[in-house]
Scaffold this active site. Structure first.
Site, mmCIF file in Angstrom:
data_model
loop_
_atom_site.group_PDB
_atom_site.id
_atom_site.type_symbol
_atom_site.label_atom_id
_atom_site.label_comp_id
_atom_site.label_asym_id
_atom_site.label_seq_id
_atom_site.Cartn_x
_atom_site.Cartn_y
_atom_site.Cartn_z
ATOM 1 N N TYR A 85 0.866 -1.187 0.000
ATOM 2 C CA TYR A 85 0.000 0.000 0.000
ATOM 3 C C TYR A 85 0.899 1.232 0.000
ATOM 4 O O TYR A 85 1.889 1.303 0.740
ATOM 5 C CB TYR A 85 -0.897 0.041 1.235
ATOM 6 C CG TYR A 85 -1.744 1.303 1.307
ATOM 7 C CD1 TYR A 85 -2.988 1.367 0.710
ATOM 8 C CD2 TYR A 85 -1.267 2.445 1.954
ATOM 9 C CE1 TYR A 85 -3.750 2.525 0.750
ATOM 10 C CE2 TYR A 85 -2.012 3.609 1.998
ATOM 11 C CZ TYR A 85 -3.253 3.641 1.394
ATOM 12 O OH TYR A 85 -4.000 4.794 1.433
ATOM 13 N N GLU A 131 -3.125 7.702 -4.229
ATOM 14 C CA GLU A 131 -3.214 6.438 -3.495
ATOM 15 C C GLU A 131 -3.036 5.286 -4.472
ATOM 16 O O GLU A 131 -3.772 5.185 -5.456
ATOM 17 C CB GLU A 131 -4.567 6.312 -2.786
ATOM 18 C CG GLU A 131 -4.682 5.041 -1.950
ATOM 19 C CD GLU A 131 -6.037 4.906 -1.288
ATOM 20 O OE1 GLU A 131 -6.096 4.602 -0.086
ATOM 21 O OE2 GLU A 131 -7.052 5.105 -1.990
#
Length: 415
Positions: A139, A226
């Site tokens: 992530y 993101e």
């Protein structure tokens, strides 16, 4: 202390991409991927399709036995979402000969996810992407951080799932690296991120990908980048397998090529209409429409309505320089909500003059033939003139002496 109704309502309905004023632009995955590719970020090969025929042609161009087919909506949780036509999941790995069947079910459908709200989002585009042989998933995100006063890189050695779930189950795996906006990330900070991700391939190449993502964040005036997952392929290369990018609306004048890609079909049409009139509108789930000048006064108005047993249907700030046409447009936007049973107008005139508001109320009431009670509280600049305009209009408007009185009358009007 009274907790803001807007905050409470937003929390009740979150995470819904259709709720909340659009402060920044979100783009679809395929649009974001192209911008990332142009910025030197590794992304999987993919082709966007708007029709079933285009999807079949895209799969043929990819040329593999299997492809990834992804619904393009501005909401997270697509993989676990469900179409209103019964198809489970908005992301699938399928055989190439299944593309026509899946595309026909996805395109034109409505996908409901945890972040879309119960109404879901229309799927007008799908992305056909090359199936990647991914070894590890991480992530990675960059966002603006109020506490550090600049960009913040967030990285985790696990990805491909909700970062909220990871934060709850394995908070020790998440690292946060604040960056000085004036200098950008130092080599030591890049190394810290690479370590936090747990990269097993070429560390220098991984560092270059992180720099490319940071440069994208700065150069394109992003509010958020993101990448979930940021993956490592079989050769140890970092690949942005899926990404979500937010862009600052205040920079639209210098990022025109980006902002021209805005997909209004993914937004609340009332918010789109409000934006065209330079009004700030947020649709909520109550039945008392609100028109107020100033965000703080609007929040207070909604709180008082709730305190008196009512439920606000919206947040609408007309600002300090609205004209008669904007006031009329505000009424039109409020009344497009079928749940609205009364409208409360609360104006404290400073720069915004009460007589201008009054003229807009009168014109809107006559032209729109309003069938719901309208409660009006005016105070401040030109208040006497404004009240005279309302009185002489002959319209059945309900006057209020103060905010509390207005809220009580609004609640009583729909009782």
């Amino acid at each position: 202390m009274i907790i803001s109704t807007l905050a409470r309502t937003a929390l009740r309905r979150a995470p819904s991409a259709s709720v909340g004023a659009v402060r920044y632009l979100n783009l679809h995955e395929y649009q974001s991927a192209q911008i990332m590719r142009d910025s030197g970020v590794n992304v999987p090969f993919g082709i966007a399709a708007h029709t079933t025929e285009e999807a079949v042609a895209a799969a043929k161009e990819i040329g593999d036995d299997e492809v990834v087919i992804k619904s393009q909506i501005l909401a997270g949780g697509r993989g676990l979402g469900k179409f209103t036509n019964g198809l489970q999941g908005g992301v699938h790995i399928i055989k190439t000969d299944e593309v026509e069947d899946y595309a026909s079910k996805m395109l034109g459908g409505t996908l409901v996810t945890k972040q879309s709200g119960p109404a879901g989002k229309p799927v007008n585009t799908i992305l056909l992407a090359k199936k990647m042989n991914l070894k590890k998933e991480f992530y990675f995100a960059i966002m603006l951080d109020r506490s550090s006063g600049g960009p913040l890189i967030i990285a985790c050695s696990e990805g491909g799932t909700s970062i909220e779930d990871l934060a709850e189950s394995s908070p020790e795996k998440i690292i946060k690296v604040p960056i000085d906006i004036r200098t950008g990330p130092s080599e030591a900070e890049i190394e810290k991120v690479v370590d936090g991700l747990g990269v097993s391939g070429d560390r220098a190449a991984a560092g270059e990908q992180i720099k490319a993502l940071y440069n994208l964040f700065v150069d394109k005036d992003c509010t958020m980048v993101e990448v979930n997952p940021l993956a490592e392929d079989a050769d140890g290369n970092l690949v942005a397998a899926d990404a979500k990018i937010g862009f600052d609306d205040n920079a639209a004048f210098r990022q025109k090529d980006v902002h021209e890609q805005r997909d209004h079909t993914q937004e609340d049409p009332r918010e789109v209409a409000a934006g065209k009139w330079d009004l700030n509108y947020i649709g909520l789930d109550g039945n008392i429409g609100c028109m107020v000048n100033g965000a703080g006064l609007a929040m207070s108005t909604m709180d008082i309505i709730s305190l008196r047993g009512g439920s606000p249907a919206n947040f609408l700030d007309v600002g300090g320089s609205a004209n008669v046409d904007q006031i009329k447009a505000a009424f039109e936007i409020i009344t497009t909500d079928p749940a609205v049973k009364a409208i409360l107008v609360n104006i404290f005139g400073g720069i915004m003059k009460c007589d201008i508001i009054a003229e807009g109320i009168v014109e809107a009431s006559r032209s729109l033939k309003l069938e719901v009670p309208v409660i009006v509280r005016l105070e401040g600049t030109n208040v006497e003139k404004g009240q005279e305009i309302l009185k002489e209009s002959g319209l059945d408007l309900i006057s209020a002496n103060d905010l509390d009185d207005a809220a009580q009358k609004a609640v009583a009007a729909i009782a």
